[in-house]
Write a protein that holds these residues in place. Structure first.
Motif, mmCIF file in Angstrom:
data_model
loop_
_atom_site.group_PDB
_atom_site.id
_atom_site.type_symbol
_atom_site.label_atom_id
_atom_site.label_comp_id
_atom_site.label_asym_id
_atom_site.label_seq_id
_atom_site.Cartn_x
_atom_site.Cartn_y
_atom_site.Cartn_z
ATOM 1 N N ARG A 1 0.843 -1.193 0.000
ATOM 2 C CA ARG A 1 0.000 0.000 0.000
ATOM 3 C C ARG A 1 0.874 1.237 0.000
ATOM 4 N NH1 ARG A 1 -5.655 -0.096 1.055
ATOM 5 N NH2 ARG A 1 -6.333 -2.244 0.827
ATOM 6 N N PRO A 2 0.369 2.330 -0.583
ATOM 7 C CA PRO A 2 1.223 3.513 -0.738
ATOM 8 C C PRO A 2 1.605 4.155 0.585
ATOM 9 C CG PRO A 2 -1.045 4.005 -1.366
ATOM 10 C CD PRO A 2 -0.973 2.521 -1.159
ATOM 11 N N ALA A 3 2.836 4.626 0.628
ATOM 12 C CA ALA A 3 3.313 5.427 1.756
ATOM 13 C C ALA A 3 2.825 6.861 1.549
ATOM 14 C CB ALA A 3 4.836 5.376 1.805
ATOM 15 N N PRO A 4 3.036 7.757 2.529
ATOM 16 C CA PRO A 4 2.653 9.161 2.320
ATOM 17 C C PRO A 4 3.233 9.705 1.022
ATOM 18 C CG PRO A 4 3.240 8.801 4.602
ATOM 19 C CD PRO A 4 3.568 7.517 3.884
ATOM 20 N N ALA A 5 2.378 10.375 0.257
ATOM 21 C CA ALA A 5 2.753 10.814 -1.084
ATOM 22 C C ALA A 5 3.320 12.222 -1.061
ATOM 23 C CB ALA A 5 1.534 10.761 -2.013
ATOM 24 N N ALA A 6 4.075 12.550 -2.103
ATOM 25 C CA ALA A 6 4.580 13.912 -2.283
ATOM 26 C C ALA A 6 3.510 14.741 -2.982
ATOM 27 C CB ALA A 6 5.863 13.899 -3.102
ATOM 28 N N HIS A 7 3.458 16.000 -2.632
ATOM 29 C CA HIS A 7 2.481 16.905 -3.239
ATOM 30 C C HIS A 7 3.079 17.503 -4.506
ATOM 31 C CE1 HIS A 7 -0.769 19.709 -3.682
ATOM 32 N NE2 HIS A 7 0.018 20.763 -3.560
#
Length: 358
Positions: free
Chosen positions: A342-348
């Protein structure tokens, strides 16, 4: 590209986004840092953004520190940017007409002398494939050919005319293929590397209403899988290296999420040839498949880490997912089975649609 990455533990990932003049709120061509060991992204600036209008797809020159970008609009153009060192990008000449409307994909021929661009087209202009000559420093020079596509399909509002969506050189280097979402076809060309002219060899028809968007080849070049935007399927095509033609052998749904209007976007095949992954816009997932002979078997799918996942890139054992509508760039770790974490915290990254890791 010959410039080394900033450190063994860090890669520079260039991002392309829609800009305010092309319906988005992104910077154009920018960059984030990616740490493969941890799977983390940081959008702390290392490279100052370059305001490339409508940077919907990026490609690298095979031997020079030059990046090419589409400028997606009705008055289509393509741009070149030179990477002078690790942290400085500068335009390499002014944008040049793409020879058509809304260029959405491009690639550099392996010999480094030609830029190939897929023009999606518009209400008044059909899709096409353009060729530009590249100078010895990578600068975009004259337009040497524009191959205009013909054809329509049954999907109202999407297939009233041809819409070229991707152009790529086959793994054996013998042919150029161009998918066409509007014509339900993949066009085969031969590029004359002396003149920059395209000779049409074949028109490979796909299922009516399928809308082939992007292709990904198996490592041995024997097969190619298409992400079919309008039918929400993945199709396996057998590639004939003697004729440059494709023939369908199987297809599967792109997502198992029920009752959702879904459009597959990016597609990637693993270097080992065992797995294929695809982004699903609508389901907002990335789906994993195992290659079994000429068929794809679903492994599972996970959230994309945002809304409307479009671009997909395999980088150092991870998939980078460009979520256009949420403006997030997410990271999924590829497990040994081909399944995804599952994805980790994403970059904006506002309006991000594509990535290019160097």
């Amino acid at each position: 590209m010959p410039t080394p990455t900033p450190s063994p533990d860090e890669l520079l990932v260039f991002t392309g986004s829609y800009t305010p003049d092309t319906g988005g709120n992104g910077a154009g061509l920018a960059a984030v840092r990616f740490a493969p060991k941890t799977g983390s992204l940081t959008d702390e600036p290392r490279v100052s953004p370059v305001p490339v209008s409508g940077a919907s797809f990026l490609a690298a020159h095979p031997s020079l520190d030059v990046i090419y970008s589409t400028n997606e609009s009705d008055t289509g153009a393509v741009s070149a940017v030179v990477r002078q060192d690790e942290e400085v990008l500068s335009p390499l000449g002014a944008p040049v007409s793409s020879g058509g409307a809304n260029p959405c994909h491009l690639t550099v021929h392996p010999d480094g002398h030609w830029l190939l661009t897929a023009n999606y087209g518009s209400d008044t202009m059909p899709g096409s494939v353009a060729v530009h000559r590249l100078d010895t420093d990578g600068r975009i020079c004259e337009l040497t050919d524009v191959a205009v596509h013909e054809g329509t399909g049954p999907v109202a509002g999407r297939q009233e005319s041809s819409h070229a969506h991707q152009v790529l050189v086959t793994p054996d280097g013998r042919f150029v293929l161009a998918t066409d979402l509007g014509a339900d076809a993949v066009f085969t060309y031969r590029l004359d590397t002396g003149t920059g002219r395209l000779q049409r060899i074949a028109v490979n028809r796909t299922r009516p209403g399928s809308g082939p968007r992007h292709l990904a080849f198996a490592p041995d070049g024997a097969y190619a899988w298409s992400a079919d935007e309008l039918s929400s399927t993945l199709t396996c095509h057998r590639y004939d290296p003697d004729t440059g033609t494709l023939a369908e052998v199987s297809r599967v749904p792109a997502t198992t999420v029920p009752d959702v209007a879904n459009q597959p976007g990016g597609i990637v095949a693993s270097p080992c040839g065992r797995f294929v992954w695809v982004t699903n816009r609508g389901a907002d997932t990335v789906a994993a498949f195992r290659v079994t002979g000429t068929s794809l078997q679903p492994i599972g799918e996970v959230p994309s880490g945002g809304i409307w996942p479009r671009g997909l890139a395999l980088v150092a054992g991870h998939l980078l997912v460009a979520n256009q509508h949420s403006g997030t760039l997410a990271v999924l770790r590829v497990l040994p089975t081909g399944a995804l974490s599952r994805p980790a915290p994403a970059a904006h990254v506002p309006s991000v649609v594509c990535t290019l890791a160097l």
